[in-house]
Design a protein around this motif. Structure first.
Motif, PDB file in Angstrom:
ATOM      1  N   GLU A  19       0.826  -1.214   0.000  1.00  0.00           N
ATOM      2  CA  GLU A  19       0.000   0.000   0.000  1.00  0.00           C
ATOM      3  C   GLU A  19       0.857   1.260   0.000  1.00  0.00           C
ATOM      4  OE1 GLU A  19      -4.285  -0.495   2.060  1.00  0.00           O
ATOM      5  OE2 GLU A  19      -2.584  -0.699   3.434  1.00  0.00           O
ATOM      6  N   ALA A  23       0.738   4.214  -2.772  1.00  0.00           N
ATOM      7  CA  ALA A  23       0.523   5.622  -2.417  1.00  0.00           C
ATOM      8  C   ALA A  23       1.566   6.515  -3.103  1.00  0.00           C
ATOM      9  CB  ALA A  23       0.570   5.795  -0.900  1.00  0.00           C
ATOM     10  N   GLU A  24       2.804   6.051  -3.186  1.00  0.00           N
ATOM     11  CA  GLU A  24       3.837   6.807  -3.896  1.00  0.00           C
ATOM     12  C   GLU A  24       3.483   6.929  -5.379  1.00  0.00           C
ATOM     13  OE1 GLU A  24       7.895   5.461  -3.386  1.00  0.00           O
ATOM     14  OE2 GLU A  24       7.462   4.909  -1.301  1.00  0.00           O
ATOM     15  N   GLU A  26       0.605   6.925  -6.729  1.00  0.00           N
ATOM     16  CA  GLU A  26      -0.567   7.762  -6.983  1.00  0.00           C
ATOM     17  C   GLU A  26      -0.179   9.180  -7.370  1.00  0.00           C
ATOM     18  OE1 GLU A  26      -4.271   5.972  -4.460  1.00  0.00           O
ATOM     19  OE2 GLU A  26      -2.819   7.174  -3.349  1.00  0.00           O
TER      20      GLU A  26
END
Length: 178
Positions: A19, A23-24, A26
């Motif tokens: 996750e 997130a990076e 995104e």
């Protein structure tokens, strides 16, 4: 939980670690990842546009990971066709590349099936998982795109599939020789 998610460049020991990487991605500009959703909106895969070079007009598709629900389905082909369309028609790139480990026979078959032209092997292109990796290069250009787009549309047409969802003609039958 002992979750092992294999990624080309990293193994994740926990879902939280996976996750964190997502997130990076995104907010990343390159690679730029896309979620692939099924008709119900459930995630079934991921792919990225990467090695984005606007000055050269080239972009690569990569980081492709399909769940078993997406593998070898018309939706898998449609996802790749949509990304190619986006690269050529919306972003205006002139060259669309697919690169893979030369030993990755399924990836090489997928590239050829989708209409990419094999361009060669870059020997010892990088060190990967402690070994020299030869990289197979495939590409299509904006000049090729209209014929590829037509072939994909014809293959994906409902009339190309029988009542059980089996293709009547292969994608190769719709593609012109390189």
């Amino acid at each position: 939980m002992d979750l092992h998610v294999c990624w080309p460049f990293e193994t994740f020991e926990t879902f939280e670690a996976f996750e964190a990487l997502i997130a990076e991605y995104e907010v990343a500009k390159d690679p730029h990842y896309y979620a692939i959703l099924d008709a119900s909106g459930a995630p079934v895969g991921i792919a990225s546009l990467m090695r984005i070079n606007p000055d050269a007009g080239s972009i690569e598709v990569g980081g492709i990971a399909y769940s078993p629900a997406l593998q070898q389905t018309p939706a898998a082909t449609e996802a790749m066709s949509l990304l190619m369309s986006y690269a050529f028609e919306t972003l205006g790139y002139r060259r669309y590349e697919w690169k893979c480990d030369a030993l990755n026979a399924p990836s090489r078959r997928a590239a050829e099936r989708l209409g990419f032209q094999f361009e060669g092997i870059f020997r010892q292109a990088l060190v990967y998982k402690g070994r020299n990796r030869d990289t197979a290069w495939f590409a299509r250009t904006d000049q090729d795109w209209p014929a590829i787009k037509s072939a994909h549309a014809n293959w994906l047409a409902p009339e190309n599939f029988d009542a059980e969802g089996r293709q009547r003609q292969s994608l190769r039958a719709f593609l012109s020789p390189c």
